[in-house]
Design a protein around this motif. Sequence first.
Motif, mmCIF file in Angstrom:
data_model
loop_
_atom_site.group_PDB
_atom_site.id
_atom_site.type_symbol
_atom_site.label_atom_id
_atom_site.label_comp_id
_atom_site.label_asym_id
_atom_site.label_seq_id
_atom_site.Cartn_x
_atom_site.Cartn_y
_atom_site.Cartn_z
ATOM 1 N N GLU A 135 0.817 -1.219 0.000
ATOM 2 C CA GLU A 135 0.000 0.000 0.000
ATOM 3 C C GLU A 135 0.849 1.266 0.000
ATOM 4 N N TRP A 137 2.848 4.496 -0.893
ATOM 5 C CA TRP A 137 2.455 5.453 -1.930
ATOM 6 C C TRP A 137 3.227 5.295 -3.233
ATOM 7 N N GLN A 140 2.197 2.536 -5.850
ATOM 8 C CA GLN A 140 0.890 2.599 -6.501
ATOM 9 C C GLN A 140 1.047 3.117 -7.935
#
Length: 694
Positions: A135, A137, A140
């Motif tokens: 997850e 940042w 992503q």
Amino acid sequence: MPAKTPPLPRRGIVWAAVFAGVLIVGTTQAVDYERDIKPLLKERCVSCHGSMKQKGGLRLDAGALIVKGGKHPAIVAGAGARSELVSRVLSHDEDERMPPEGARLSEAQVAALRQWVDEGARFPQDEVIPRAPAEHWSFQPVCRPAVPEVEDKAWVRNPIDAFVKPHPQATPMALLRRVHLDVTGLPPTMEEQARFAKTGDFDAVITELLARPEYGERWARHWLDVVRYADTNGYERDAEKPFVWRYRDYVINALNEDKPFDRFILEQIAGDELPDGSAQSTIATGMLRLGHWDDEPADPAADRYDQLDDIVSTTGQAFLGLTIGCARCHDHKFEPLSTRDYYSLVAVFNPLERPRDGRKEQTVKVDGLEAYVWRESSNKLVDTHVLVRGSPTRPGELVQPAVPAILVKEQPLFANAGGKSRTTQRRLGLAQWIAGTSNPLTARVMVNRVWQQHFGQGLVTTANDFGLMGTAPSNPALLDWLAHWFMHDAQWSLKKLHRLILSSSTWQTAKATDSLQRYRRLEVEAIRDSMLAVSGRLNPKRFGPAMRPGIPAAALEANTDKEKVWKASAEPEASRRSIYAFIKRGLVVPMFETLDLADTVSSCPQRQVTTVAPQALSLFNGEFVNQQARHFAARLRREAGDDPARQIELAWGLALCRGPSATEQEAMLAFLQTEPLEQLCRVVLNLNEFVYPE
């Protein structure tokens, strides 16, 4: 022999009982999860049962996750005696006991853990559960956020400004000097200042500067820092790398031609494997060979893996902003990068061979250009194993080429070389993935590097580390907007990215302590080149073998092996731009070293900026600066005549891009009553304003 009862805790009354043959010590005071249990689990258990790694599917880094358990229940709330977590820490079976390595938990720690479970395994219901690495940042996909609506329409020159609150703008002439130093590393000439004062067309200035060859010379140095460029190998003999300067020239040309950054990546990792490759794309792979090299290692097998480690580490940091090299001996302690990930990247580069004849390095003939590169002599696949604890004598499981698992749902294809292919094509597979638009890191990392050079600090301040231990972006929406724009609108054009940033109100803000634009000293190359430009002695000769700057006599005397000190180039040759200076790892030119030249052993994400006494001594008493002061004075006499007032005005214009104030003019006229013009020029070259863009 019975176990010794530990000293009484400072709080509560001690009770003792025998459980599974081990003395358990506890207290009548309730155990506190935040105070007693969470720190214990973090210290001894979370490395294997946390967000990074979950053996048995179990996480112990939050109370809710402990209660949830993994493949099997970890605890039975209210029944410590029937909880696997307690029985495992008590077990004497080496295959069962936890933690599996290091000292066993103390009797007091076991007692506290069991008591916590017995008392219901209570924990704060609002406890924050650490996010899973997937997850994070930067892992992503890059998605373009909407450009915010802004009330102050005058502030917004382009979309960058919509993400940033308004700040006061710099004066036009301050911007002119700033943009010249930013883009070319040289101050504007008097003619350029006069033309801008007349037209005020800043966009035209940006266009002209980006089209100049000096742009590539300025910005190539930033990239050379990232890829640990130097002209020698380091270590004891520190031999010169033959024809390594061709790589430096390749980078300069690539930037001046505005080679798309995705192509720039492909050529440096796999230029010799490209179907449309050329001599220049093969020379580009010299990036892989720039690292330091021991020509007589004590352990050749270990040295081989040191060289591969240098390639993997540099590739990971330069293009992905990941510290993958830390996973060489064990799974990364702080990032979701496993030892298997590391050796899967080693497998990509393992087919490479270092051309050499004993201690002597050799080059590779490319269309008749001597190229300082590695080579793959055939398309034969090479087996690569995980090395247990990083030791070449302890090969483990066999691995295939792959990219870090955390970054992909499905591994990219690594072509099985064969037929007419001259190489394994493994590097090309990696390069295509790194340069692909689906890679979440590459574009973010590069736009951040460009932002850092224009503002003094990146949106992510850890330019080589976008992992969990790196800093979060100060403006994540802007970073993602820029990264998406860079890939899709600009088609990886660095010049378009420069133009966007330079034409924004955000970049054109005035410098102040609380400004977007930070006060920062110029790099040593820009300081030296500016002195040459102002003195009129800058030699515009480009490319080719490095020039040898002079070494002060004191530095020569201090060197233990004077035979390895080069003979200085003649002054005209030594007056070329600093990017062409010979960088010897074992003997850096004192002025360069004192003024914070980049580390050449590993990737340098950003120059250090120190403030030490030798800097002032070098700039005020150094032979180079005094030499340029003499040339500067001669130029002032030629162009301004014998009038002291005109000499002062010209000196200020050439060096500082402005005229002297009345106070400065008066002080300098008085100075010239007792000191020669050369000393005034030395003073000007030592002004803070000269070595700072503003």
